[in-house]
Design an enzyme around this catalytic site. Structure first.
Site, PDB file in Angstrom:
ATOM      1  N   ILE A 111       0.841  -1.257   0.052  1.00  0.00           N
ATOM      2  CA  ILE A 111      -0.065   0.066  -0.154  1.00  0.00           C
ATOM      3  C   ILE A 111       0.872   1.140  -0.027  1.00  0.00           C
ATOM      4  O   ILE A 111       1.966   1.260   0.489  1.00  0.00           O
ATOM      5  CB  ILE A 111      -1.050   0.052   1.146  1.00  0.00           C
ATOM      6  CG1 ILE A 111      -2.090   1.080   1.076  1.00  0.00           C
ATOM      7  CG2 ILE A 111      -0.273   0.139   2.534  1.00  0.00           C
ATOM      8  CD1 ILE A 111      -3.135   1.058   2.010  1.00  0.00           C
ATOM      9  N   CYS A 112       0.295   2.231  -0.479  1.00  0.00           N
ATOM     10  CA  CYS A 112       1.101   3.645  -0.767  1.00  0.00           C
ATOM     11  C   CYS A 112       2.306   3.631  -1.236  1.00  0.00           C
ATOM     12  O   CYS A 112       2.553   3.514  -2.716  1.00  0.00           O
ATOM     13  CB  CYS A 112       0.836   4.267   0.925  1.00  0.00           C
ATOM     14  SG  CYS A 112       0.917   5.915   0.889  1.00  0.00           S
ATOM     15  N   HIS A 113       3.307   3.973  -0.411  1.00  0.00           N
ATOM     16  CA  HIS A 113       4.534   4.047  -1.150  1.00  0.00           C
ATOM     17  C   HIS A 113       5.337   2.547  -1.105  1.00  0.00           C
ATOM     18  O   HIS A 113       6.527   2.448  -1.635  1.00  0.00           O
ATOM     19  CB  HIS A 113       5.567   4.994  -0.125  1.00  0.00           C
ATOM     20  CG  HIS A 113       5.348   6.360  -0.497  1.00  0.00           C
ATOM     21  ND1 HIS A 113       4.446   7.251  -0.039  1.00  0.00           N
ATOM     22  CD2 HIS A 113       5.760   7.309  -1.262  1.00  0.00           C
ATOM     23  CE1 HIS A 113       4.207   8.305  -0.216  1.00  0.00           C
ATOM     24  NE2 HIS A 113       5.046   8.648  -1.131  1.00  0.00           N
ATOM     25  N   SER A 164      -2.896  -0.877  -3.123  1.00  0.00           N
ATOM     26  CA  SER A 164      -3.669   0.352  -2.798  1.00  0.00           C
ATOM     27  C   SER A 164      -2.872   1.659  -2.791  1.00  0.00           C
ATOM     28  O   SER A 164      -1.853   1.569  -2.814  1.00  0.00           O
ATOM     29  CB  SER A 164      -4.626   0.153  -1.574  1.00  0.00           C
ATOM     30  OG  SER A 164      -5.608  -0.697  -1.997  1.00  0.00           O
TER      31      SER A 164
END
Length: 188
Positions: A111-113, A164
């Site tokens: 998720i994210c980075h 995500s």
């Protein structure tokens, strides 16, 4: 019956810089479904989580990446935070740990980075995924198809890959990892 009973899920993080909610919410989601989450890091002791740029809680490390055996786990979760994956992608043991999940066909969620670490492990080529928007050029340059969607499940490779964009996507991300991890066979 719990969907993830008898499953062991690795959560790989750096010693600091983890976005806390991206660790704790997926952790709770798999635990509520009967899995045993295991905190893996590059160093023993504790890791420092953050709420964006502010220090949050610390968490005890269960295993160190250089001694963790991927065959002991059923799946891998990579939480984000900017500093967390940036550190992990420079650590050869962490990169090898991630790559082994793909080599063994075990599902991975990021998720994210966190997809920065997937780039370093060379496992995004030909895959469809999402991330924090600033990673899209890096992912495309590494051969991935980047899309701006709440959650993406790509099952085109040897391992199912769930991604995500940010903490706002956590409810759907957590649902997706439980669904995907539940249909994969166990390590036993």
């Amino acid at each position: 019956m719990a969907q993830l009973a008898d499953r062991k899920i690795a959560f790989l993080v750096a010693p600091e810089g983890i976005e806390q909610v991206e660790l704790t919410e997926p952790w709770k989601a798999v635990q509520q479904e009967g899995a045993t989450p295991v905190l893996v890091s590059t160093d023993s002791g504790e890791v420092q989580a953050f709420n964006h740029l502010d220090k949050a809680d610390t968490f005890a490390v269960d295993q160190v990446a250089d001694g963790a055996d991927v065959s002991d786990f059923d799946a891998l979760v990579l939480p984000g935070g900017v500093a967390n994956p940036d550190f992990l992608r420079t650590d050869p043991d962490a990169v090898r740990f991630i790559a082994r999940f793909f080599a063994m066909g075990k599902p991975v969620a990021a998720i994210c980075h966190a997809p920065w670490t997937l780039i370093e492990a060379d496992v995004v080529r030909g895959r469809r995924l999402t991330s924090w928007p600033s990673l899209q050029t890096d992912l495309r340059n590494a051969g991935a198809e980047w899309v701006d969607e709440e959650v993406v499940v790509d099952e085109s490779g040897p391992s199912a890959l769930v991604t995500s964009r940010n903490p706002g996507d956590l409810p759907r991300f957590c649902e997706a990892i439980v669904e995907v991890f539940a249909r994969e066979k166990t390590s036993a």
